[in-house]
Design an enzyme around this catalytic site. Structure first.
Site, PDB file in Angstrom:
ATOM      1  N   ASP A 220      10.513  28.620 -39.892  1.00  0.00           N
ATOM      2  CA  ASP A 220       9.954  27.892 -41.020  1.00  0.00           C
ATOM      3  C   ASP A 220      10.694  28.255 -42.312  1.00  0.00           C
ATOM      4  O   ASP A 220      11.107  29.393 -42.504  1.00  0.00           O
ATOM      5  CB  ASP A 220       8.472  28.297 -41.129  1.00  0.00           C
ATOM      6  N   GLU A 263      13.988  25.119 -40.014  1.00  0.00           N
ATOM      7  CA  GLU A 263      13.491  24.061 -40.886  1.00  0.00           C
ATOM      8  C   GLU A 263      14.066  24.257 -42.270  1.00  0.00           C
ATOM      9  O   GLU A 263      13.997  25.357 -42.822  1.00  0.00           O
ATOM     10  CB  GLU A 263      11.963  24.100 -40.991  1.00  0.00           C
TER      11      GLU A 263
END
Ligand SMILES: [Ca+2]
Length: 514
Positions: A220, A263
């Protein structure tokens, strides 16, 4: 342009295809994740014990379904203990959220997935923890050894601008006479990666999960490790990329095939920088460009040119990169919402996604046209299995899916969106050119269709999609034969005809399966 995915494993895959009658190859432990990735929000997916909340045993029970979609890996959104419903604020990186099950359930899931040749990726938010993580709670004491695990500054004792605004909010949060840095939300304080103890702990957590058998991570917020506002330097992306290079090198000494999917909701230049230390960075450009084009028109040729630019930038940064295209994810309005439920457009979006290079990601429910628009919870509503399936979760009532046709019914209808997905994923997995072939733009006078080559070995495959509602014609080389065509799409005397929203795939090989 080079073959995007020709690597040492290519020879193995080619041999496998020769003897597998065109069936998709099975991933083995010695291989890196390659192929379709199915993104699962565990809470919403399948509930094994009837408490209404999805769990790991539920995922196990739905592995047949995931396998039928041709997935080579599942990406589990955060499974760690967390005070939030979404789990991106972790309180213990080495355990499983008790609502989802236990570490034993997780090991069972790993075993069951691997038995099907499906890898398991887990989502780990390393950039920040929960405010309720014991490290952060300890760090609230100024003399705690954990103080330096986060970005704490005492009022009046810093040259940093604590009033700096990022995304219209102030990431420095006041606590007592001090401030801590939290770029996303005051409930998720950012870790301080200048501290070697933090780096070592993150590495240790990664190795913990790899030692259990996970095949890699979805990471993330990769661009925020050294983020704007935090260091207030200009070289933030470079510093973040350096961190991922360090982490991947450390991990790969022991786990050379660990797959790292980052990401980065960032422009291409930043994503290309970050991919230095990662296998893949999710490609936001695909959905961002494709969905508006399908909704209101545009040039397919421009879309293909955009993709070439992405691949070129990635390759310059990491020659072994694997692209990770997707249509929409858990942070965005769902495809069906963006395309206002037009099934022919949703089907074309799927066919385009599943003919592109890389590891395409399917967000759960996208394959049945589930609808969802912000707030985030509405993007993550229960998977609709239908048919009184006791595994359907009830964690939240969806505002938008009252009329969405569930899996059970779509399986009985060969015109359903799910049938399109099943057909296209099988086609992709059965065709080496689609699975792992190169990518090159096909230049044509007609700029409306998406036209590109996917070549593999001796096979030259020309993929044509028409994003417009009107029929399009496009000149094609001689000697190509259709291997896939939607109704009315055909190739005659060197001219391909594509009905509105149609697809035609041509190959110089008559037989694609030996
Ligand atoms: Ca449950």
């Amino acid at each position: 342009m080079r073959k995007v995915f020709q690597r040492l494993t290519g020879l193995f895959l080619a041999c496998f295809f020769l003897f597998s009658m065109g069936h998709a190859e099975m991933k083995t432990d010695s291989q890196k994740v390659e192929g379709i990735i199915y993104q699962v929000f565990v809470r919403a997916f399948a509930d094994s014990d009837g408490d209404g909340v999805g769990d790991l045993q539920g995922v196990i029970q739905k592995l047949d379904y995931i396998e039928s979609l041709g997935a080579k890996a599942i990406w589990l959104m955060p499974i760690h203990p967390s005070p939030s419903y979404h789990g991106y604020d972790v309180t213990d990186y080495r355990d499983v959220n008790p609502e989802y099950g236990s570490l034993a359930d997780f090991s069972q899931l790993l075993e069951a997935a691997h038995a099907r040749g499906i890898g398991v990726l887990i989502d780990i938010p390393f950039n920040h923890t929960s405010v309720k993580h014991p490290w952060f709670i300890a760090s609230q004491q100024a003399d705690s050894p954990y103080r330096s695990w986060y970005h704490w500054v005492e009022e009046g004792q810093t040259q940093l601008d604590l009033n700096i605004s990022v995304w219209n909010q102030k990431p420095w949060k006041k606590y007592g006479n001090a401030y801590y840095y939290a770029i996303f939300w005051d409930g998720m304080p950012d870790l301080n990666f200048n501290n070697p103890a933090v780096r070592e702990e993150v590495l240790s957590i990664a190795k913990f999960w790899l030692s259990l058998g996970v095949d890699g991570f979805r990471l993330d917020a990769t661009s925020h490790i050294y983020g704007e506002g935090e260091t207030q330097r200009l070289q933030d992306t470079e510093a973040s990329a350096d961190f991922w290079v360090w982490l991947s090198e450390q991990i790969r000494q022991e786990y050379p095939n660990a797959y790292l999917l980052g990401e980065a909701w960032e422009p291409l230049s930043k994503r290309a920088e970050l991919i230095r230390g990662l296998d893949s960075v999710v490609n936001f450009d695909v959905g961002d460009r494709l969905l508006p084009m399908l909704k209101s028109g545009g040039s397919g040729a421009a879309f293909v040119t955009m993709l070439e630019a992405v691949y070129e930038a990635y390759e310059a940064s990491n020659p072994d990169y694997i692209d990770a295209p997707f249509l929409s994810n858990h942070d965005q309005n769902r495809v069906a919402a963006s395309l206002v439920l037009k099934q022919d457009k949703m089907a074309l979006a799927a066919r385009i996604l599943l003919t592109l290079p890389g590891n395409p990601i399917i967000y759960y429910g996208e394959e049945i046209g589930m609808v969802g628009a912000k707030p985030d919870e509405e993007l993550r509503t229960p998977m609709l299995w239908g048919g009184d399936d006791p595994l359907e979760t009830r964690w939240r009532e969806s505002r938008y899916n009252k009329k969405t046709i569930p899996v059970t019914q779509q399986l009985k209808d060969n015109q359903s969106l799910l049938s399109v997905y099943l057909e296209m994923t099988a086609l992709r997995n059965g065709q080496p050119a689609l699975f792992s072939g190169g990518f090159e733009k096909y230049d044509s006078e007609n700029s409306i269709p998406l036209a590109f080559w996917r070549n593999h070995g001796k096979e030259q495959m020309l993929v044509l999609h028409n994003p417009s509602a009107n029929s399009q014609q496009i000149a094609v080389p001689e000697g190509l034969h259709p291997i896939f065509a939607t109704v009315g799409a055909e190739n005659s005397d060197g001219t391909a005809t594509l009905p509105g929203l149609g697809t035609l795939i041509l190959s110089n090989q008559r037989e694609n399966t030996p």
